[in-house]
Write a protein that holds these residues in place. Structure first.
Motif, PDB file in Angstrom:
ATOM      1  N   GLN A  64     -12.725  13.113 -23.008  1.00  0.00           N
ATOM      2  CA  GLN A  64     -12.203  14.485 -23.060  1.00  0.00           C
ATOM      3  C   GLN A  64     -10.834  14.550 -23.705  1.00  0.00           C
ATOM      4  OE1 GLN A  64     -13.368  15.202 -18.683  1.00  0.00           O
ATOM      5  NE2 GLN A  64     -13.171  17.259 -19.500  1.00  0.00           N
ATOM      6  N   ASN A  65     -10.099  13.464 -23.645  1.00  0.00           N
ATOM      7  CA  ASN A  65      -8.760  13.414 -24.234  1.00  0.00           C
ATOM      8  C   ASN A  65      -8.658  12.313 -25.276  1.00  0.00           C
ATOM      9  OD1 ASN A  65      -7.900  14.335 -21.094  1.00  0.00           O
ATOM     10  ND2 ASN A  65      -6.870  15.419 -22.756  1.00  0.00           N
ATOM     11  N   THR A  66      -7.906  12.584 -26.331  1.00  0.00           N
ATOM     12  CA  THR A  66      -7.645  11.594 -27.369  1.00  0.00           C
ATOM     13  C   THR A  66      -6.559  10.626 -26.906  1.00  0.00           C
ATOM     14  OG1 THR A  66      -5.900  12.908 -28.384  1.00  0.00           O
ATOM     15  CG2 THR A  66      -8.160  13.319 -29.127  1.00  0.00           C
TER      16      THR A  66
ATOM     17  N   LYS B  64     -13.196  27.455 -11.635  1.00  0.00           N
ATOM     18  CA  LYS B  64     -13.720  27.655 -12.993  1.00  0.00           C
ATOM     19  C   LYS B  64     -15.234  27.492 -13.097  1.00  0.00           C
ATOM     20  CE  LYS B  64     -12.437  22.939 -14.426  1.00  0.00           C
ATOM     21  NZ  LYS B  64     -11.530  22.188 -15.328  1.00  0.00           N
ATOM     22  N   TYR B  65     -15.856  26.904 -12.059  1.00  0.00           N
ATOM     23  CA  TYR B  65     -17.303  26.736 -12.111  1.00  0.00           C
ATOM     24  C   TYR B  65     -18.065  27.730 -11.229  1.00  0.00           C
ATOM     25  CZ  TYR B  65     -16.022  22.189 -14.120  1.00  0.00           C
ATOM     26  OH  TYR B  65     -15.483  21.188 -14.892  1.00  0.00           O
TER      27      TYR B  65
ATOM     28  N   LYS C  87     -19.920  27.486 -16.889  1.00  0.00           N
ATOM     29  CA  LYS C  87     -19.808  26.171 -17.546  1.00  0.00           C
ATOM     30  C   LYS C  87     -18.819  26.285 -18.710  1.00  0.00           C
ATOM     31  CE  LYS C  87     -22.754  23.581 -15.227  1.00  0.00           C
ATOM     32  NZ  LYS C  87     -23.969  23.056 -15.865  1.00  0.00           N
ATOM     33  N   PRO C  88     -17.515  26.257 -18.406  1.00  0.00           N
ATOM     34  CA  PRO C  88     -16.514  26.401 -19.469  1.00  0.00           C
ATOM     35  C   PRO C  88     -16.650  25.301 -20.527  1.00  0.00           C
ATOM     36  CG  PRO C  88     -15.516  26.515 -17.276  1.00  0.00           C
ATOM     37  CD  PRO C  88     -16.907  26.042 -17.084  1.00  0.00           C
ATOM     38  N   ALA C  89     -16.444  25.675 -21.757  1.00  0.00           N
ATOM     39  CA  ALA C  89     -16.532  24.714 -22.852  1.00  0.00           C
ATOM     40  C   ALA C  89     -15.518  23.591 -22.663  1.00  0.00           C
ATOM     41  CB  ALA C  89     -16.282  25.416 -24.184  1.00  0.00           C
ATOM     42  N   GLY C  90     -15.988  22.356 -22.803  1.00  0.00           N
ATOM     43  CA  GLY C  90     -15.106  21.201 -22.721  1.00  0.00           C
ATOM     44  C   GLY C  90     -14.760  20.758 -21.319  1.00  0.00           C
ATOM     45  N   ALA C  91     -15.200  21.491 -20.289  1.00  0.00           N
ATOM     46  CA  ALA C  91     -14.870  21.136 -18.906  1.00  0.00           C
ATOM     47  C   ALA C  91     -15.690  19.934 -18.452  1.00  0.00           C
ATOM     48  CB  ALA C  91     -15.117  22.322 -17.984  1.00  0.00           C
ATOM     49  N   ARG C  92     -15.188  19.268 -17.430  1.00  0.00           N
ATOM     50  CA  ARG C  92     -15.787  18.012 -16.972  1.00  0.00           C
ATOM     51  C   ARG C  92     -17.264  18.170 -16.617  1.00  0.00           C
ATOM     52  NH1 ARG C  92     -14.524  13.669 -13.504  1.00  0.00           N
ATOM     53  NH2 ARG C  92     -16.342  12.315 -13.537  1.00  0.00           N
ATOM     54  N   LEU C  93     -17.592  19.143 -15.788  1.00  0.00           N
ATOM     55  CA  LEU C  93     -18.976  19.289 -15.358  1.00  0.00           C
ATOM     56  C   LEU C  93     -19.870  19.829 -16.470  1.00  0.00           C
ATOM     57  CD1 LEU C  93     -18.667  20.560 -11.669  1.00  0.00           C
ATOM     58  CD2 LEU C  93     -18.795  18.235 -12.561  1.00  0.00           C
ATOM     59  N   THR C  94     -19.286  20.463 -17.449  1.00  0.00           N
ATOM     60  CA  THR C  94     -20.058  20.924 -18.608  1.00  0.00           C
ATOM     61  C   THR C  94     -20.494  19.736 -19.461  1.00  0.00           C
ATOM     62  OG1 THR C  94     -18.763  22.973 -18.634  1.00  0.00           O
ATOM     63  CG2 THR C  94     -20.047  22.470 -20.597  1.00  0.00           C
TER      64      THR C  94
ATOM     65  N   ILE D 250      -4.192  12.574  -9.379  1.00  0.00           N
ATOM     66  CA  ILE D 250      -4.553  13.770 -10.133  1.00  0.00           C
ATOM     67  C   ILE D 250      -5.126  13.373 -11.485  1.00  0.00           C
ATOM     68  CG2 ILE D 250      -2.784  15.172  -9.004  1.00  0.00           C
ATOM     69  CD1 ILE D 250      -1.158  14.870 -11.671  1.00  0.00           C
ATOM     70  N   GLY D 251      -5.918  14.268 -12.051  1.00  0.00           N
ATOM     71  CA  GLY D 251      -6.424  14.084 -13.398  1.00  0.00           C
ATOM     72  C   GLY D 251      -6.327  15.409 -14.123  1.00  0.00           C
ATOM     73  N   ALA D 252      -6.027  15.386 -15.401  1.00  0.00           N
ATOM     74  CA  ALA D 252      -5.858  16.631 -16.157  1.00  0.00           C
ATOM     75  C   ALA D 252      -6.329  16.419 -17.584  1.00  0.00           C
ATOM     76  CB  ALA D 252      -4.400  17.073 -16.148  1.00  0.00           C
ATOM     77  N   THR D 253      -6.846  17.475 -18.169  1.00  0.00           N
ATOM     78  CA  THR D 253      -7.228  17.398 -19.579  1.00  0.00           C
ATOM     79  C   THR D 253      -6.267  18.179 -20.469  1.00  0.00           C
ATOM     80  OG1 THR D 253      -8.774  19.233 -19.232  1.00  0.00           O
ATOM     81  CG2 THR D 253      -9.673  17.001 -19.120  1.00  0.00           C
ATOM     82  N   THR D 254      -5.400  18.998 -19.864  1.00  0.00           N
ATOM     83  CA  THR D 254      -4.391  19.723 -20.636  1.00  0.00           C
ATOM     84  C   THR D 254      -3.018  19.467 -20.033  1.00  0.00           C
ATOM     85  OG1 THR D 254      -4.399  21.764 -19.314  1.00  0.00           O
ATOM     86  CG2 THR D 254      -6.088  21.557 -21.039  1.00  0.00           C
ATOM     87  N   MET D 255      -1.998  19.646 -20.825  1.00  0.00           N
ATOM     88  CA  MET D 255      -0.640  19.458 -20.326  1.00  0.00           C
ATOM     89  C   MET D 255      -0.279  20.514 -19.295  1.00  0.00           C
ATOM     90  SD  MET D 255       0.611  16.690 -21.405  1.00  0.00           S
ATOM     91  CE  MET D 255       2.312  16.967 -20.867  1.00  0.00           C
ATOM     92  N   ALA D 256      -0.794  21.719 -19.451  1.00  0.00           N
ATOM     93  CA  ALA D 256      -0.515  22.766 -18.462  1.00  0.00           C
ATOM     94  C   ALA D 256      -1.063  22.362 -17.100  1.00  0.00           C
ATOM     95  CB  ALA D 256      -1.124  24.088 -18.916  1.00  0.00           C
ATOM     96  N   GLN D 257      -2.276  21.808 -17.072  1.00  0.00           N
ATOM     97  CA  GLN D 257      -2.853  21.333 -15.820  1.00  0.00           C
ATOM     98  C   GLN D 257      -2.008  20.203 -15.234  1.00  0.00           C
ATOM     99  OE1 GLN D 257      -6.750  20.136 -17.092  1.00  0.00           O
ATOM    100  NE2 GLN D 257      -7.662  22.168 -16.816  1.00  0.00           N
TER     101      GLN D 257
END
Length: 346
Positions: free
Chosen positions: A26-28, A245-246, A251-258, A308-315
């Protein structure tokens, strides 16, 4: 940042720990670097990874997260600023070491050498057993878990593992070891065998823990406190479900469960209803639902670090900031009431 003692060691780890399993999927690598830079600047000194990351696990992604962390250490020259944890994969994935991946001396040696190379380090601070050989009730197996194993043989294996880990410590390749996705029986066996044979003592146990998943209480919590072997809580937001969000099948685009390719047990009306109840509590008290959920985990005395785990800096920023949130008695009372209504959503 707040810090807590890691087991009986002289290490103090940040109450907020940095989970890394999204890096490489999910992250580069660049995004992983940005997360590590920011977390370290905020006082987060505990990073957790595993040889099987990035998640969902595939042969192609095996070791990718460790490789990204290794590149970061090489670029930043700051290995000594991080308390690093990694894990050996347990049995079950037929593409890991040819499917013969019982946790024993042979596979521990192969796994550790692979992790050290990818991480570009001479040592790992906390080397963990990702899940036990005999199986456990984690990963959606709660409802039909039926222990069936040879206790004598398991204890013999535990002794082999402990002696192997002792060798790693003497060689300077690891400093300590921890368990993960273990049961009360397994944890106590490891602690007792270590005491009886003067072998390394588990310093932590990394199990799932959140408002939606409180299997750690009461028995493992009692052991964690009385034996000074605290919880490293994984999935404190229940894979993001507690964000809302679920809800309603979203099923948000790019989200973990998606993106998840494996069957997901954290779904269904009961899970949705429980998550909605906790989100409503947060909103009623003017709190961010994710920060409330994380603050609840932070407040538990048996927790050593909240991963914690995050895919965006805001999170990431919001999650780290949860360390400053103290939940008032009226919030905790509402949470306690919701737990009675949704005691075990999954």
């Amino acid at each position: 940042m707040q810090y807590r003692q890691l087991g009986t060691t002289d290490l103090n780890v940040s109450l907020i720990g940095l989970g890394t399993m999204t890096w490489g999927w999910q992250n580069t690598q660049a995004e992983g670097f940005e997360q590590m830079d920011y977390a370290l600047a905020q006082g987060v000194n505990f990073f957790d990874t595993a040889e099987m990351y990035a998640i969902p696990p595939t042969p192609e992604r095996f070791g990718t997260t460790e490789t990204i962390i290794g590149h970061w250490f090489a670029a930043r020259k700051n290995r000594d600023q991080v308390i690093l944890a990694s894990k050996i994969t347990g049995p079950g994935l037929d593409w890991v070491r040819g499917g013969d991946n019982h946790i024993n001396k042979k596979n521990l040696t192969l796994a550790l050498e692979g992790s050290l190379k990818r991480l570009q380090t001479d040592y790992i601070d906390v080397y963990q057993l990702h899940w036990p050989n005999r199986g456990a009730y984690h990963f959606g197996k709660t409802w039909d878990f039926a222990p069936d194993f040879d206790a004598v043989a398991e204890r013999e294996n535990f002794l082999e593992v402990l002696n192997t880990l002792q060798g790693f410590i003497e060689q300077g390749k690891i400093r300590h070891f921890g368990l993960s996705n273990e049961t009360a029986w397994g944890l106590m066996q490891y602690l007792q065998l270590a005491k009886d044979h003067n072998l390394p003592r588990a310093v932590s146990i990394q199990n799932e823990y959140s408002l939606l998943c409180r299997h750690f209480e009461p028995d493992l919590a009692e052991i964690a406190l009385s034996e000074q072997c605290g919880l490293l809580a994984w999935s404190p937001l229940a894979r993001g479900i507690l964000s809302g969000k679920y809800l309603n099948g979203a099923k948000p685009a790019g989200a973990r469960l998606t993106l998840e390719t494996r069957p997901e047990h954290r779904t269904g009306k009961t899970v949705d209803d429980a998550a909605a109840a906790y989100i409503a509590i947060a909103k009623r008290h003017g709190l961010d639902p994710c920060q409330m959920a994380l603050a609840f985990v932070n407040a538990q005395r048996f927790v050593t670090s909240n991963l914690i785990g995050a895919t965006t800096m805001a999170q990431l920023k919001s999650n780290i900031d949860s360390v400053d949130l103290k939940l008032m008695p009226e919030v905790l009372a509402d949470i306690a009431q919701a737990r009675r209504e949704f005691a075990q959503p999954y």
